[in-house]
Design a protein around this motif. Structure first.
Motif, short mmCIF file in Angstrom:
data_model
loop_
_atom_site.label_atom_id
_atom_site.label_comp_id
_atom_site.label_asym_id
_atom_site.label_seq_id
_atom_site.Cartn_x
_atom_site.Cartn_y
_atom_site.Cartn_z
N ARG A 1 -8.79 1.43 18.15
CA ARG A 1 -9.59 1.79 16.94
C ARG A 1 -8.67 2.21 15.82
N GLN A 2 -7.67 3.00 16.11
CA GLN A 2 -6.73 3.42 15.08
C GLN A 2 -5.97 2.23 14.54
N ASP A 3 -5.60 1.31 15.41
CA ASP A 3 -4.90 0.12 14.94
C ASP A 3 -5.78 -0.69 13.98
N PHE A 4 -7.09 -0.72 14.25
CA PHE A 4 -8.02 -1.47 13.40
C PHE A 4 -8.12 -0.83 12.02
N ILE A 5 -8.14 0.53 12.05
CA ILE A 5 -8.23 1.25 10.76
C ILE A 5 -6.97 1.00 9.95
N TYR A 6 -5.82 1.01 10.61
CA TYR A 6 -4.57 0.77 9.89
C TYR A 6 -4.54 -0.63 9.29
N VAL A 7 -5.10 -1.58 10.03
CA VAL A 7 -5.14 -2.96 9.51
C VAL A 7 -6.00 -3.03 8.27
N ILE A 8 -7.17 -2.35 8.31
CA ILE A 8 -8.10 -2.34 7.15
C ILE A 8 -7.42 -1.70 5.96
N LEU A 9 -6.74 -0.55 6.18
CA LEU A 9 -6.05 0.13 5.07
C LEU A 9 -4.95 -0.76 4.50
N ALA A 10 -4.24 -1.45 5.37
CA ALA A 10 -3.16 -2.32 4.91
C ALA A 10 -3.70 -3.43 4.04
N GLY B 1 -6.50 -3.32 2.34
CA GLY B 1 -6.95 -2.72 1.07
C GLY B 1 -5.80 -2.51 0.13
N ILE B 2 -4.66 -2.00 0.71
CA ILE B 2 -3.50 -1.76 -0.16
C ILE B 2 -3.00 -3.06 -0.76
N VAL B 3 -3.00 -4.12 0.05
CA VAL B 3 -2.54 -5.43 -0.45
C VAL B 3 -3.45 -5.93 -1.58
N LEU B 4 -4.76 -5.73 -1.38
CA LEU B 4 -5.71 -6.18 -2.42
C LEU B 4 -5.52 -5.40 -3.72
N VAL B 5 -5.31 -4.08 -3.60
CA VAL B 5 -5.09 -3.27 -4.80
C VAL B 5 -3.83 -3.72 -5.51
N LEU B 6 -2.76 -3.95 -4.73
CA LEU B 6 -1.51 -4.41 -5.36
C LEU B 6 -1.71 -5.75 -6.05
N ALA B 7 -2.50 -6.66 -5.39
CA ALA B 7 -2.64 -8.01 -5.92
C ALA B 7 -3.56 -8.06 -7.15
N LEU B 8 -4.63 -7.22 -7.12
CA LEU B 8 -5.65 -7.33 -8.17
C LEU B 8 -5.48 -6.33 -9.30
#
Length: 220
Positions: free
Chosen positions: A4-13, A15-22
């Motif tokens: 579950r923690q790994d899944f959350i980290y993937v989601i946050l990663a 999100g961070i990529v989307l923020v950087l890109a957009l």
């Protein structure tokens, strides 16, 4: 739990990529996303101001003269603020010469009378004119007197000309009608103007004044 923690980290990663890109990258390069684009600045087109049109008044046409003499009548001197009992100037003038060149004259207006009086206003339409006062008669060789004042109708204080005939003038012209017609006349080198005449007489049988204009003016 670890999955579950790994899944959350993937989601946050992600999100961070989307923020950087957009957001971060377009802001750094000056390219904002479509929703944040500023509205274009609209510059209004320049329209020159047109002054209001002024209506030019149509000049009143000046009627042409038909060549027939008009008669100038007499009026109450008070019209021109002239007291009837006022003593007129008695100024002698030398005999006027004839018109220059070979100008032929025609009668534009006449003034007929015997007694003193002030005429109405007459407009002389030509730039040059003359006053013929040769037809002034007296049967009294003692104290004849004739005085004609030509006055500017627009400025009554301006005397254009004063013509005076006394006993010496009448004696000099007695029996000389041709010489009288030649000398008892005065030419005015101004015109297109309004005038009136103040006449004073003593022992005068009659006078027939003629305002004359060049023949070339007729019909112009």
């Amino acid at each position: 739990m670890a999955n579950r923690q790994d899944f959350i980290y993937v989601i946050l990663a992600i999100g961070i990529v989307l923020v950087l890109a957009l957001v971060i990258k377009p802001a750094a390069t000056g390219e904002l996303p479509g929703l944040w684009e500023p509205e274009p600045t609209v510059t209004p087109a320049w329209t020159p101001s047109i002054p209001p049109q002024t209506t030019v008044p149509t000049p009143t046409p000046v009627p042409t003269w038909d060549g027939k003499p008009q008669t100038i009548g007499f009026i109450d001197p008070a019209t021109y603020q002239i007291p009837s009992e006022e003593t007129r100037l008695n100024m002698s003038t030398p005999p006027a010469g004839t018109a220059p060149g070979t100008t032929r004259w025609v009668t534009y207006a006449t003034i007929d009378g015997q007694w003193s009086g002030t005429t109405g206003i007459v407009r002389v339409p030509s730039p040059m004119w003359r006053l013929d006062y040769s037809d002034t008669a007296t049967t009294n060789d003692e104290i004849p007197f004739f005085n004609c004042q030509v006055v500017d109708a627009q400025d009554p204080n301006r005397l254009i000309k004063i013509v005076t005939l006394r006993l010496p003038e009448f004696i000099a012209m007695k029996g000389k009608p041709d010489l009288k017609k030649e000398q008892w006349v005065h030419t005015f080198y101004e015109g297109n103007h309004d005038y009136y005449f103040v006449i004073n007489t003593r022992c005068i049988d009659s006078y027939h004044l003629k305002i004359q204009v060049p023949e070339t003016y007729v019909g112009t």
